[in-house]
Design a protein around this motif. Structure first.
Motif, mmCIF file in Angstrom:
data_model
loop_
_atom_site.group_PDB
_atom_site.id
_atom_site.type_symbol
_atom_site.label_atom_id
_atom_site.label_comp_id
_atom_site.label_asym_id
_atom_site.label_seq_id
_atom_site.Cartn_x
_atom_site.Cartn_y
_atom_site.Cartn_z
ATOM 1 N N VAL A 80 0.827 -1.210 0.000
ATOM 2 C CA VAL A 80 0.000 0.000 0.000
ATOM 3 C C VAL A 80 0.860 1.257 0.000
ATOM 4 C CG1 VAL A 80 -1.722 1.305 1.295
ATOM 5 C CG2 VAL A 80 -1.924 -1.174 1.103
ATOM 6 N N ALA A 81 1.926 1.278 0.809
ATOM 7 C CA ALA A 81 2.793 2.461 0.860
ATOM 8 C C ALA A 81 3.496 2.686 -0.472
ATOM 9 C CB ALA A 81 3.808 2.309 1.988
ATOM 10 N N SER A 82 3.943 1.624 -1.110
ATOM 11 C CA SER A 82 4.619 1.759 -2.403
ATOM 12 C C SER A 82 3.668 2.298 -3.464
ATOM 13 C CB SER A 82 5.193 0.405 -2.840
ATOM 14 O OG SER A 82 6.138 -0.076 -1.915
ATOM 15 N N VAL A 83 2.469 1.724 -3.518
ATOM 16 C CA VAL A 83 1.476 2.194 -4.489
ATOM 17 C C VAL A 83 1.095 3.646 -4.194
ATOM 18 C CG1 VAL A 83 -0.879 1.869 -5.323
ATOM 19 C CG2 VAL A 83 0.594 -0.115 -4.954
ATOM 20 N N SER A 84 0.915 3.971 -2.914
ATOM 21 C CA SER A 84 0.554 5.344 -2.534
ATOM 22 C C SER A 84 1.624 6.325 -2.976
ATOM 23 C CB SER A 84 0.353 5.439 -1.023
ATOM 24 O OG SER A 84 -0.678 4.595 -0.577
ATOM 25 N N SER A 85 2.890 5.978 -2.746
ATOM 26 C CA SER A 85 3.987 6.876 -3.104
ATOM 27 C C SER A 85 4.048 7.099 -4.603
ATOM 28 C CB SER A 85 5.315 6.295 -2.596
ATOM 29 O OG SER A 85 6.387 7.128 -2.954
ATOM 30 N N VAL A 86 3.916 6.034 -5.370
ATOM 31 C CA VAL A 86 3.966 6.169 -6.831
ATOM 32 C C VAL A 86 2.796 7.025 -7.334
ATOM 33 C CG1 VAL A 86 3.770 4.909 -9.011
ATOM 34 C CG2 VAL A 86 5.230 4.026 -7.182
ATOM 35 N N LEU A 87 1.606 6.805 -6.786
ATOM 36 C CA LEU A 87 0.445 7.579 -7.216
ATOM 37 C C LEU A 87 0.592 9.058 -6.851
ATOM 38 C CD1 LEU A 87 -2.510 5.159 -6.340
ATOM 39 C CD2 LEU A 87 -1.527 5.665 -8.587
ATOM 40 N N VAL A 88 1.132 9.333 -5.653
ATOM 41 C CA VAL A 88 1.315 10.723 -5.226
ATOM 42 C C VAL A 88 2.342 11.419 -6.109
ATOM 43 C CG1 VAL A 88 2.273 12.161 -3.392
ATOM 44 C CG2 VAL A 88 0.555 10.447 -2.848
ATOM 45 N N GLU A 89 3.448 10.735 -6.409
ATOM 46 C CA GLU A 89 4.461 11.329 -7.278
ATOM 47 C C GLU A 89 3.915 11.538 -8.689
ATOM 48 O OE1 GLU A 89 7.516 12.470 -6.470
ATOM 49 O OE2 GLU A 89 6.926 12.041 -4.399
ATOM 50 N N THR A 90 3.087 10.624 -9.149
ATOM 51 C CA THR A 90 2.457 10.786 -10.458
ATOM 52 C C THR A 90 1.532 11.995 -10.457
ATOM 53 O OG1 THR A 90 2.543 8.382 -10.799
ATOM 54 C CG2 THR A 90 1.041 9.646 -12.203
ATOM 55 N N LEU A 91 0.795 12.169 -9.369
ATOM 56 C CA LEU A 91 -0.087 13.324 -9.240
ATOM 57 C C LEU A 91 0.695 14.630 -9.321
ATOM 58 C CD1 LEU A 91 -2.990 14.380 -8.522
ATOM 59 C CD2 LEU A 91 -2.283 14.265 -6.125
ATOM 60 N N GLN A 92 1.912 14.640 -8.781
ATOM 61 C CA GLN A 92 2.715 15.863 -8.772
ATOM 62 C C GLN A 92 3.172 16.287 -10.156
ATOM 63 O OE1 GLN A 92 5.865 15.101 -5.919
ATOM 64 N NE2 GLN A 92 4.661 15.964 -4.251
ATOM 65 N N GLN A 93 3.099 15.384 -11.120
ATOM 66 C CA GLN A 93 3.458 15.763 -12.490
ATOM 67 C C GLN A 93 2.497 16.798 -13.055
ATOM 68 O OE1 GLN A 93 5.443 12.392 -15.012
ATOM 69 N NE2 GLN A 93 3.677 11.491 -13.989
ATOM 70 N N PHE A 94 1.313 16.910 -12.469
ATOM 71 C CA PHE A 94 0.309 17.848 -12.976
ATOM 72 C C PHE A 94 0.361 19.186 -12.235
ATOM 73 C CE2 PHE A 94 -1.236 13.584 -13.835
ATOM 74 C CZ PHE A 94 -1.607 13.675 -15.171
ATOM 75 N N LEU A 95 1.310 19.345 -11.310
ATOM 76 C CA LEU A 95 1.468 20.588 -10.559
ATOM 77 C C LEU A 95 2.749 21.275 -10.999
ATOM 78 C CD1 LEU A 95 0.419 19.327 -7.016
ATOM 79 C CD2 LEU A 95 -0.827 20.958 -8.434
ATOM 80 N N PRO A 96 2.685 22.522 -11.430
ATOM 81 C CA PRO A 96 3.874 23.189 -11.980
ATOM 82 C C PRO A 96 4.980 23.399 -10.962
ATOM 83 C CG PRO A 96 2.053 24.744 -11.720
ATOM 84 C CD PRO A 96 1.486 23.377 -11.480
ATOM 85 N N LEU A 97 4.653 23.481 -9.674
ATOM 86 C CA LEU A 97 5.677 23.731 -8.653
ATOM 87 C C LEU A 97 6.225 22.449 -8.043
ATOM 88 C CD1 LEU A 97 4.070 26.769 -6.765
ATOM 89 C CD2 LEU A 97 5.762 26.791 -8.607
ATOM 90 N N ARG A 98 5.803 21.309 -8.549
ATOM 91 C CA ARG A 98 6.258 20.024 -8.013
ATOM 92 C C ARG A 98 6.964 19.223 -9.102
ATOM 93 N NH1 ARG A 98 4.499 18.788 -2.882
ATOM 94 N NH2 ARG A 98 3.686 20.686 -1.940
ATOM 95 N N VAL A 99 7.832 18.317 -8.647
ATOM 96 C CA VAL A 99 8.586 17.464 -9.564
ATOM 97 C C VAL A 99 8.428 16.020 -9.108
ATOM 98 C CG1 VAL A 99 10.850 16.884 -10.498
ATOM 99 C CG2 VAL A 99 10.259 19.278 -10.054
ATOM 100 N N ALA A 100 7.985 15.167 -10.009
ATOM 101 C CA ALA A 100 7.891 13.740 -9.691
ATOM 102 C C ALA A 100 9.294 13.157 -9.635
ATOM 103 C CB ALA A 100 7.050 13.022 -10.741
ATOM 104 N N SER A 101 9.595 12.416 -8.572
ATOM 105 C CA SER A 101 10.963 11.939 -8.355
ATOM 106 C C SER A 101 10.956 10.482 -7.915
ATOM 107 C CB SER A 101 11.648 12.802 -7.282
ATOM 108 O OG SER A 101 12.878 12.234 -6.881
#
Length: 361
Positions: free
Chosen positions: A93-114
């Motif tokens: 669950v934590a791994s999936v959550s982290s990947v989904l959150v980082e993917t979500l950040q790709q749609f925010l101009p002030l964030r970088v998916a890492s």
């Protein structure tokens, strides 16, 4: 259904599940704030996972990415009854959550998916799940459970109360907010301003002190009404207050400008806290249910008092007190405000559950 028909293990697993959901909500909030400027970059969603690891990193960012997932992994691991299942669930669950959150950040101009953030997140979840499930730590947790059974009532409401007390400390992480305070202190008054009293300054002093008094009384009574014996009240209150003061001192030293180290305390707040301690002393002389009712009243009145506060500080006014990166401060301040706004609702619901369980007993 009677309270006896619900097993303690089932109650504890529900508390762990709720704790995990709260952690997930906090992670999403911190990762997606300020929830504006959404745009599609056109890049494949999961390509960032296979990029080379970033060459330039900041220790603070890495530490936050690690630490914030420790309680998440810990609470997830406690949901199933079997430890190995809990550890596996936390990892997935934590791994999936982290990947989904980082993917979500790709749609925010002030964030970088890492992909490095994902590694630190999973590392934090691994630490938390390991602490919760591995036999090496079983003796420590057995002592913690014994302490919980000795100090607190056996109702499941006490487990939720301990979770909420941990969340309450988050509301004190901003050293620009007064100790046990709930109001912002910018300079000047909005104009035109008509005070209910002839002396506007006196009115503001009463609101500021009253807010601190009710917040202190509500917090301490929320703690004491779940204690199993009156003899634990003084020690619990002292430990609680020392923890809050140390937290304020540490955050003030780390975040505030040196000249503003004691921004979180003043005469009005000190007088309000003294009044709150006297109120707590009077109420804790009684039984558990009057303390529960008094805690609920203090929570309600504290929200009413804050509604009369006429000042609303700008973000720039508050941030000018700090010596830290403003990007981090905006996220931290927003999280603290969110928890502070929602905490009274959760505490009130927990107290209602406590009254219900007291009635059944």
């Amino acid at each position: 259904m009677s309270s006896a028909s619900v097993s303690p293990a089932s109650d504890r697993s529900h508390v762990a599940l709720h704790a995990a959901l709260i952690n997930a909500a906090l992670i999403v909030f911190l990762s997606a704030y300020p929830f504006s400027g959404w745009q599609d970059t056109g890049l494949p969603l999961f390509d960032f996972l296979f990029y080379p690891l970033p060459y330039y990193t900041r220790f603070f960012d890495n530490a936050v990415n690690l630490l914030i997932y420790i309680p998440y992994g810990f609470s997830l691991a406690l949901v199933p009854r079997r430890k190995w299942q809990g550890w596996a669930l936390a990892m997935v669950v934590a791994s999936v959550s982290s990947v989904l959150v980082e993917t979500l950040q790709q749609f925010l101009p002030l964030r970088v998916a890492s992909n490095l953030d994902v590694l630190y997140n999973v590392g934090g979840a691994t630490c938390g799940a390991t602490l919760a499930t591995f036999p090496l730590f079983s003796r420590f947790w057995a002592q913690g459970k014994a302490l919980r059974r000795r100090w607190f009532v056996g109702d499941s409401s006490a487990d939720y109360a301990l979770l909420l007390i941990g969340l309450w400390f988050l509301t004190q992480l901003n050293p620009a907010i007064p100790l046990f305070g709930m109001v912002v202190l910018p300079e000047g008054l909005p104009q035109p301003y008509i005070s209910p009293l002839q002396d506007p300054q006196l009115f503001l002093m009463l609101i500021e002190g009253g807010s601190a008094m009710l917040n202190l009384a509500g917090s301490l009574l929320f703690l004491t009404c779940f204690l199993s014996r009156r003899q634990y009240q003084l020690r619990a209150i002292v430990y609680f207050l020392l923890t809050v003061i140390v937290l304020k001192l540490v955050t003030a030293g780390a975040l505030l400008k040196p000249a503003l180290f004691f921004q979180w305390v003043n005469l009005n707040v000190a007088l309000g806290l003294l009044g709150g301690l006297l109120l707590v002393w009077a109420v804790t002389r009684g039984q558990r249910w009057p303390q529960t009712v008094a805690a609920m009243l203090c929570l309600l009145l504290s929200q009413l008092v804050v509604s009369f506060w006429p000042l609303s500080g700008l973000q720039s006014d508050v941030l000018s007190l700090f010596r830290w990166s403003y990007g981090h401060l905006l996220n931290m301040s927003a999280l603290v405000d969110l928890v502070a706004d929602l905490w009274p609702l959760g505490a009130f619901a927990c107290l209602l559950l406590s009254l219900r369980q007291q009635h059944r007993r």
